[in-house]
Write an enzyme that holds these catalytic residues in place. Sequence first.
Site, PDB file in Angstrom:
ATOM      1  N   LYS A  34       0.835  -1.209   0.000  1.00  0.00           N
ATOM      2  CA  LYS A  34       0.000   0.000   0.000  1.00  0.00           C
ATOM      3  C   LYS A  34       0.862   1.248   0.000  1.00  0.00           C
ATOM      4  CE  LYS A  34      -3.702  -0.207   2.402  1.00  0.00           C
ATOM      5  NZ  LYS A  34      -4.623  -0.325   3.557  1.00  0.00           N
ATOM      6  N   ARG A 104      -3.599   3.098   8.597  1.00  0.00           N
ATOM      7  CA  ARG A 104      -3.910   1.830   7.946  1.00  0.00           C
ATOM      8  C   ARG A 104      -2.676   0.932   7.877  1.00  0.00           C
ATOM      9  NH1 ARG A 104      -8.582   2.629   4.293  1.00  0.00           N
ATOM     10  NH2 ARG A 104      -9.141   4.834   4.223  1.00  0.00           N
ATOM     11  N   GLY A 113      -8.371  -6.793   4.768  1.00  0.00           N
ATOM     12  CA  GLY A 113      -9.150  -6.841   5.992  1.00  0.00           C
ATOM     13  C   GLY A 113      -8.541  -7.609   7.141  1.00  0.00           C
ATOM     14  N   MET A 115      -5.676  -6.985   8.815  1.00  0.00           N
ATOM     15  CA  MET A 115      -5.050  -6.167   9.848  1.00  0.00           C
ATOM     16  C   MET A 115      -5.877  -4.898  10.035  1.00  0.00           C
ATOM     17  SD  MET A 115      -1.028  -6.871   9.074  1.00  0.00           S
ATOM     18  CE  MET A 115      -1.204  -6.490   7.342  1.00  0.00           C
ATOM     19  N   ARG A 343      -3.758  -1.592  -5.686  1.00  0.00           N
ATOM     20  CA  ARG A 343      -2.981  -2.816  -5.506  1.00  0.00           C
ATOM     21  C   ARG A 343      -3.417  -3.792  -6.590  1.00  0.00           C
ATOM     22  NH1 ARG A 343      -6.006  -4.328   0.173  1.00  0.00           N
ATOM     23  NH2 ARG A 343      -8.093  -4.673  -0.667  1.00  0.00           N
ATOM     24  N   HIS A 462     -15.933  -7.905   2.072  1.00  0.00           N
ATOM     25  CA  HIS A 462     -14.897  -8.771   2.649  1.00  0.00           C
ATOM     26  C   HIS A 462     -15.106 -10.218   2.236  1.00  0.00           C
ATOM     27  CE1 HIS A 462     -13.294 -11.363   5.928  1.00  0.00           C
ATOM     28  NE2 HIS A 462     -12.252 -10.576   5.795  1.00  0.00           N
ATOM     29  N   SER A 787      11.249 -45.096 -14.346  1.00  0.00           N
ATOM     30  CA  SER A 787      10.130 -44.283 -13.869  1.00  0.00           C
ATOM     31  C   SER A 787      10.177 -44.282 -12.351  1.00  0.00           C
ATOM     32  CB  SER A 787       8.794 -44.844 -14.350  1.00  0.00           C
ATOM     33  OG  SER A 787       7.733 -44.030 -13.888  1.00  0.00           O
ATOM     34  N   CYS A 855       6.088 -41.305 -11.914  1.00  0.00           N
ATOM     35  CA  CYS A 855       4.689 -41.703 -12.031  1.00  0.00           C
ATOM     36  C   CYS A 855       3.967 -41.744 -10.687  1.00  0.00           C
ATOM     37  CB  CYS A 855       4.562 -43.056 -12.721  1.00  0.00           C
ATOM     38  SG  CYS A 855       5.298 -44.428 -11.803  1.00  0.00           S
ATOM     39  N   TYR A 875       9.755 -36.564 -18.494  1.00  0.00           N
ATOM     40  CA  TYR A 875       8.324 -36.320 -18.329  1.00  0.00           C
ATOM     41  C   TYR A 875       7.914 -36.513 -16.873  1.00  0.00           C
ATOM     42  CZ  TYR A 875       7.785 -41.378 -17.960  1.00  0.00           C
ATOM     43  OH  TYR A 875       7.890 -42.674 -17.539  1.00  0.00           O
TER      44      TYR A 875
END
Length: 898
Positions: A34, A104, A113, A115, A343, A462, A787, A855, A875
């Site tokens: 902020k 704030r 919301g 804090m 924000r 909220h 694998s 896998c 993979y």
Amino acid sequence: MSDTKWVYGFDEVADAQAAVGGDWDEVRGLLGGKGANLGEMTRLGVPVPPGFTITTEACLAYLDAGEQFPGDSWAQAEAALARVEEATGKTFGDKDNPLLVSCRSGAKFSMPGMMDTVLNIGLNDDVAEGMIALTGDARFVYDSYRRLIQMFGSVVLGLDDEPFEEVLTGARKAAGVASDSELPPEALLGVIAEFKQLAPAFPSDPREQLKLAAEAVFRSWNGKRAIDYRNAAGIAHDLGTAVNIQTMVFGNMGDTSATGVAMSRNATTGENKVEGDFLVNAQGEDVVAGTRPTLHVEDMAEIMPDSYAEFIDIAGRLEQHYHEMQDMEFTIERGTLWLLQTRDGKRTAQAAVRIAVDQAEEGLIDRKTAVSRVSPDQVDFFLHPQFSAESKAAAGKLAEGLNVSPGAAVGQVAFTADLAESWAKDEGRKVIMVRPETKPDDVHGMLAAEGILTSKGGRTSHAALVARQFGKPAVVGVAEMEIDLKAHTMSVGGATVSEGDWISIDGTTGEVFTGQLETLVPDISDPWLMKLLSWADEFRTLGVWANADYPVDAERARRYGAEGIGLARTEHMFFETERLPLVQKMITTEDPAARQEALDGLLPYQRGDFAGLFRAMDGLPVIIRLIDPPLHEFLPEHGQLLRDIAAAQVSLAAGEGDASGLEAKIAADTAMLERVEALHEANPMLGTRGVRLGIMIPELTRMQVRAIFEAACEAAKDGVDVHPEVMIPLTSHVNELKRQRSVLEAEAKAVMEEQGIEVDYKFGTMIEIPRAALTADEVAEYAQFFSFGTNDLTQTTYGISRDDAESGFLMAYLEQGILTENPFATIDRNGIGKLMGIAVEGGRSTRPDLEIGICGEHGGDPKSIALCHELGLNYVSCSPFRVPIARLAAAQAALRSA
């Protein structure tokens, strides 16, 4: 003055950036998101009320020092306040020309919301009278004053908010008005007097108000709701929060004033259209608290056209500057627009995907940024269940509200956050948390619930913000729903729902239903998601395969983008009703001819299974794992057999039922019991299973290989491009693999000769025993692919049983911080990861072109996928439903490493 700069004015953001070496992320860490954005907006020329930020470093030092301001930090804050006085031409605490400020919180990462905030700081009886003389508006001044006392009492003094609300309810009733904004000045004076009695420690000295408020914000960093939120959002606990002290501007100064919260794009759908709520003649808390019905921000175009046009222009400028959708708080004071915050906006999964794709196509960001910006969890949400149209039509709708966070949720009604958490965590119930509106203190219940339903609130309330952040289906603002918290009921029309009753909510449409609606697994067809995943495929180097045992699963995996089958578990196919008797006969008989007869009976079933997989995956590899679990899993449970024999003996002795039938049953069950006891092993998961079982009963795995190659040849003759890969499980010694492969490869070649056709194939093994990983160079001499079976590899490396550990000590280890992550959910990088690295290096030292994959269930975990990318695997293979997630996670791993 100390060398440490604890305080920065909004016009000093360049100094803060220089202090941290120019890195904007570090600026956010120092000033909080902020404070950094207020400074940046000031630098951009956006109208921001003057103010300053006390840094997160000051917060951490304050908390470390036993809640004492460090060094000269408060003196620096006083000096910054003097600069604000100079900039505004007003004086803090002066009754003739007073400056009022807000206090704030503002952490590095947005925590809506969670804090504390205190508004209208600087008011007392004298200042209030002076402001009335200055503005000529007693109602506005008294309304601001009562808000300060109420917020100060709740936030700073820790008083319960309910008594304050009861005073307001009584005042509205006495005045005969519906809302607080309609209370006349004399009624507000009475409210102020009662509020002072509720909060006798409220200080009249403005400077004491400010200092205590700043301390309360610092302390709120360690508040329960903030900690719960950080735990759920994965935010570190050592960042601290900044405090932003800002000149108050007032949206409650009459019909030319307003306050609101808006997003530069729709936070629910992602549509490129400003979305939000505002109220005329109100303060910001009224909008987010959901206590008053809000107006849509588009309504500003008619009510305040000039301010609306200016706001739309600023919203566009900010999005262009930050290259992100913005969440903005604004106030209009007597026709003048002010931005109080911007924000990056919280959004639903659908919105996140659409916004990323749209912004890339608009040229605001590139495709790499778009792929990096969407989290794998957000892709996961597209696969969450939805209600079927049939179930909705049959149920009938109870109510409808705002569809603020999509998805289907079914649960039992809980009217408090504590009950929702208790039912969900302690009793394993599915819960829908129902409230008039949610407050920050409710976050633990919201996180535990399946979904959220409120009777009040708008799209930026909220409840909406938190639900979107954590992917919880939510419906808010169901105005016709009356909630009686004392009676633990809610009523809509003539219907009453009690606490514990089942309801279903559809956060996609805003509908609410009674009862438990049937859900469907959706098919992903969202065009923005398809486009994003296609971009991800361009960047990833790791293949994404799927674990699938049946053709229907393979077809779904292929639709979701799988490039092969990394694991088909043959034993799952043995449990089907018509096959299990043959399997049990094969196990229990000691007659080789009878065993072969059972295997011959199983062969066509297995051949059909594999043919379906090959056809579904035409042109792609299919890895089929030979039978893995111990044989006792296919036999009746020992205790059940004893009970069945005893029951039959009792019936026979009592002369009940057919004697010959009972005798036959006793004989058959006794024979089965003897075989079960003969096969008993003290630790079957480390006993005769996998490759060991194939060596002990070679005709079993020979039958499976014959079925695989007969199916492959059959499909190939029909023009299917088949690529079977046969995987031998649980190898620990190269000689096991050497013995088993020679037997099985001979069978494969025999089948191909019989069929008169050659198919491309591979033989390989699972690496799920530490010894196999450590001797991978030897194992690779007889394996064309590896694998990693990371579930068993984790169990055998840790020396723990997953089934026992996850219901016992492992959860305690995680709670106590002995382990930071569940090793069965995310690969243990320092243990299992090192073994995997040894196996990769050893295997490829012998066979450079060795195909290596994973896998286990870890194949769908983003952190584990990142490790597989780093290790150079070919993979990952995961559940079909995790394939889209794995595609994105693999791309993000590649982008990070690049």
